[in-house]
Scaffold this active site. Structure first.
Site, PDB file in Angstrom:
ATOM      1  N   ARG A  88       0.820  -1.211   0.000  1.00 29.00           N
ATOM      2  CA  ARG A  88       0.000   0.000   0.000  1.00 29.00           C
ATOM      3  C   ARG A  88       0.852   1.257   0.000  1.00 29.00           C
ATOM      4  NH1 ARG A  88      -4.915  -2.183   2.209  1.00 29.00           N
ATOM      5  NH2 ARG A  88      -6.590  -0.663   2.362  1.00 29.00           N
ATOM      6  N   ARG A 127     -22.459  -2.161   0.030  1.00 30.95           N
ATOM      7  CA  ARG A 127     -21.850  -3.294   0.744  1.00 30.95           C
ATOM      8  C   ARG A 127     -22.310  -3.306   2.201  1.00 30.95           C
ATOM      9  NH1 ARG A 127     -15.485  -3.593   0.430  1.00 30.95           N
ATOM     10  NH2 ARG A 127     -15.394  -2.126   2.141  1.00 30.95           N
TER      11      ARG A 127
HETATM   12  P1  ADP Z   1      -9.974  -1.424   1.975  1.00 33.78           P
HETATM   13  O1  ADP Z   1     -11.352  -1.926   1.695  1.00 33.78           O
HETATM   14  O2  ADP Z   1      -9.965   0.003   2.442  1.00 33.78           O
HETATM   15  O3  ADP Z   1      -9.029  -1.671   0.859  1.00 33.78           O
HETATM   16  P2  ADP Z   1      -8.628  -3.377   3.732  1.00 33.78           P
HETATM   17  O4  ADP Z   1      -9.518  -4.414   4.271  1.00 33.78           O
HETATM   18  O5  ADP Z   1      -7.651  -3.775   2.688  1.00 33.78           O
HETATM   19  O6  ADP Z   1      -9.535  -2.173   3.274  1.00 33.78           O
HETATM   20  O7  ADP Z   1      -7.793  -2.697   4.936  1.00 33.78           O
HETATM   21  C1  ADP Z   1      -8.440  -2.145   6.051  1.00 33.78           C
HETATM   22  C2  ADP Z   1      -7.458  -1.302   6.858  1.00 33.78           C
HETATM   23  O8  ADP Z   1      -6.359  -2.121   7.290  1.00 33.78           O
HETATM   24  C3  ADP Z   1      -6.795  -0.159   6.106  1.00 33.78           C
HETATM   25  O9  ADP Z   1      -7.587   1.008   6.082  1.00 33.78           O
HETATM   26  C4  ADP Z   1      -5.504   0.027   6.928  1.00 33.78           C
HETATM   27  O10 ADP Z   1      -5.746   0.714   8.135  1.00 33.78           O
HETATM   28  C5  ADP Z   1      -5.132  -1.396   7.293  1.00 33.78           C
HETATM   29  N1  ADP Z   1      -4.237  -2.001   6.288  1.00 33.78           N
HETATM   30  C6  ADP Z   1      -4.529  -3.051   5.470  1.00 33.78           C
HETATM   31  N2  ADP Z   1      -3.501  -3.343   4.673  1.00 33.78           N
HETATM   32  C7  ADP Z   1      -2.517  -2.450   4.987  1.00 33.78           C
HETATM   33  C8  ADP Z   1      -1.199  -2.223   4.500  1.00 33.78           C
HETATM   34  N3  ADP Z   1      -0.666  -2.963   3.519  1.00 33.78           N
HETATM   35  N4  ADP Z   1      -0.485  -1.211   5.054  1.00 33.78           N
HETATM   36  C9  ADP Z   1      -0.967  -0.457   6.024  1.00 33.78           C
HETATM   37  N5  ADP Z   1      -2.205  -0.608   6.531  1.00 33.78           N
HETATM   38  C10 ADP Z   1      -2.983  -1.601   6.019  1.00 33.78           C
END
Ligand code: ADP
Length: 276
Positions: A88, A127
């Site tokens: 990310r 959703r």
């Molecule tokens: P989204 O639907 O926003 O893509 P995710 O389920 O992938 O959500 O992630 C939810 C939360 O988990 C993010 O908003 C962040 O806080 C944290 N998160 C997930 N993956 C990462 C990552 N690779 N780096 C930093 N934070 C992460």
């Protein structure tokens, strides 16, 4: 097959990751899911991540890199994976490159799901409504306010990865505004076109093929590529190993890119041979 799905919240990464899992027998590695599990279990990582996630921020790079590094080493990830929500940030992408290099393996592609931002809010609202109707717990960060923050962190920290992977010739962009089926179809087509769909997974951690092995397979692939399909079904994986075309799929058509892909593999191996 080793892939990354890239896209903002609500772009359909989770849905498409599930379909790739079903189709190619790879595992979905979702850092969001892993972090939510850590929060629910109250682990030290979960405690650190809880408030950051609830506010829509990003968890520190070291935490997610460690999680992914451990997860990639698990036996079920050896035959391939689709990363959903990771990397990310650019430092995460660099760490992933190092990790994979260390494990003597590579990414096949990064699939970007491109969507109009105006559609994202309503997608997430839908959703949430569907989850409520099913009586499921709704994510604490699925509120309009937090979604705005998540979108802002996507734009500032994740969007630069589009450039990062495009420079490294890994980026494949798909229009995420099409229907779920159409997006799936498009992803499958491009994976076939680049030869990733029919590539035998090299075990993570195993050494690169020897020059002798490469020479041997060059001969095989170069000799057989382009010949007509033999009788009987040949799996996509076997197809490249043997140079045969993959069997027709349920939809009836041999993927357009398959022939091109096997020619590409043969060409690549010939080049390798020349180098050796
Ligand atoms: P989204 O639907 O926003 O893509 P995710 O389920 O992938 O959500 O992630 C939810 C939360 O988990 C993010 O908003 C962040 O806080 C944290 N998160 C997930 N993956 C990462 C990552 N690779 N780096 C930093 N934070 C992460």
């Amino acid at each position: 097959m080793r892939l990354i799905l890239l896209g903002p919240p609500g772009s359909g990464k989770g849905t498409q990751a599930q379909r790739l899992v079903q189709r190619y027998g790879i595992v979905q590695l979702s850092t969001g899911e892993m972090l939510r599990a850590a929060v629910a279990a109250g682990t030290p990582v979960g405690l650190k991540a809880k408030d950051i996630m609830a506010a829509g921020g990003l968890v520190p790079d070291e935490i997610v890199v460690d999680i992914i590094s451990d997860r990639i080493d698990q036996p079920d990830a050896k035959s391939g994976f689709v990363l959903d929500g990771f990397p990310r940030t650019v430092p995460q992408a660099e760490a992933l490159d190092q990790l994979l290099k260390h494990k003597h393996t590579k990414l096949d592609a990064v699939v970007e799901l491109r969507v109009n931002e105006s559609a994202l809010v309503s997608r997430v609202e839908t959703r949430v409504a569907e989850m409520r109707a099913r009586g499921e717990d709704v994510r604490v960060d699925d509120t309009p306010e937090v979604l705005t923050t998540r979108l802002a962190s996507y734009r500032a920290q994740t969007e630069p990865l589009i450039h990062y992977y495009s420079e490294r010739r890994k980026l494949l962009t798909v229009d995420g505004m099409m229907t779920i089926e159409e997006v799936t179809h498009k992803i499958n087509r491009i994976l076939h076109a680049i030869g990733a769909a029919s590539k035998p997974a090299r075990k993570a951690g195993s050494a690169k093929p020897s020059a002798a092995g490469a020479r041997k397979s060059t001969k095989k692939a170069a000799g057989r590529a382009g010949k007509s399909a033999p009788k009987g079904r040949t799996s996509a994986k076997k197809a490249v190993k043997t140079g045969r075309r993959p069997a027709k799929r349920a939809s009836g058509a041999v993927p357009k890119g398959a022939k091109k892909a096997s020619r590409k593999v043969a060409k690549k191996l010939t080049k390798k041979r020349a180098k050796a």
